[in-house]
Design a protein around this motif. Sequence first.
Motif, mmCIF file in Angstrom:
data_model
loop_
_atom_site.group_PDB
_atom_site.id
_atom_site.type_symbol
_atom_site.label_atom_id
_atom_site.label_comp_id
_atom_site.label_asym_id
_atom_site.label_seq_id
_atom_site.Cartn_x
_atom_site.Cartn_y
_atom_site.Cartn_z
ATOM 1 N N ILE A 1 35.481 47.859 27.595
ATOM 2 C CA ILE A 1 34.924 46.523 27.782
ATOM 3 C C ILE A 1 33.955 46.242 26.648
ATOM 4 O O ILE A 1 33.358 47.163 26.087
ATOM 5 C CB ILE A 1 34.241 46.424 29.169
ATOM 6 N N TRP B 1 35.523 40.874 26.590
ATOM 7 C CA TRP B 1 36.889 41.399 26.604
ATOM 8 C C TRP B 1 36.883 42.646 27.461
ATOM 9 O O TRP B 1 35.945 43.449 27.406
ATOM 10 C CB TRP B 1 37.333 41.767 25.183
ATOM 11 N N SER B 2 37.917 42.848 28.260
ATOM 12 C CA SER B 2 38.028 44.086 29.024
ATOM 13 C C SER B 2 39.477 44.529 29.060
ATOM 14 O O SER B 2 40.409 43.719 28.999
ATOM 15 C CB SER B 2 37.480 43.920 30.439
ATOM 16 N N ASP C 1 42.922 45.853 30.610
ATOM 17 C CA ASP C 1 43.618 45.480 31.842
ATOM 18 C C ASP C 1 43.359 46.483 32.962
ATOM 19 O O ASP C 1 43.287 46.107 34.134
ATOM 20 C CB ASP C 1 45.129 45.380 31.585
ATOM 21 N N LYS D 1 39.987 45.508 34.658
ATOM 22 C CA LYS D 1 39.711 44.109 35.044
ATOM 23 C C LYS D 1 39.519 44.007 36.546
ATOM 24 O O LYS D 1 40.269 44.576 37.327
ATOM 25 C CB LYS D 1 40.862 43.209 34.613
ATOM 26 N N GLY D 2 38.479 43.295 36.919
ATOM 27 C CA GLY D 2 38.180 43.107 38.327
ATOM 28 C C GLY D 2 37.381 44.235 38.940
ATOM 29 O O GLY D 2 36.942 44.138 40.089
ATOM 30 N N ARG D 3 37.188 45.324 38.186
ATOM 31 C CA ARG D 3 36.444 46.470 38.709
ATOM 32 C C ARG D 3 35.188 46.780 37.878
ATOM 33 O O ARG D 3 34.170 47.183 38.429
ATOM 34 C CB ARG D 3 37.333 47.716 38.735
ATOM 35 N N THR E 1 32.253 45.648 35.017
ATOM 36 C CA THR E 1 31.571 44.525 34.382
ATOM 37 C C THR E 1 30.537 45.044 33.390
ATOM 38 O O THR E 1 30.017 46.160 33.543
ATOM 39 C CB THR E 1 30.870 43.614 35.403
#
Length: 127
Positions: free
Chosen positions: A48, A57-58, A60, A63-65, A67
């Motif tokens: 990330i 940018w992170s 795949d 993503k969603g886990r 931050t």
Amino acid sequence: VQLQASGGGLVRAGGSLRLSCVASGRSFSNYAMAWFRQAPGKEREGVICTSYSGRIWSADSVKGRFTISRDIAENTVYLQMNSLKSEDTAVYYCASPAVMGCTVVAGELSIHGMDYWGEGTLVTVSS
């Protein structure tokens, strides 16, 4: 410029962990900051990245886990990792380029775009 990462440890799958990276020698408010990781037997990969303006940018896989956030006053960047999986087990590194943005090449965060690296912190996720 020095980057010091901390916060790694052992956590059960599904758990959370927060990594910190303190920068000294310059303010990173004008530069991008990133996290990479390297699992045993694998190449280092970008996780990330946040640009100086907060554009993120992170990968795949996170993503969603995961931050990323910054405390400019403390010159610290954080990696909040939730819903951890065994495949997240790796040594995590913070890094920063000498530019304002995150360099992404062919969908991957560029390792070669980073100019400064911290020592890694180990994250182990038990299943």
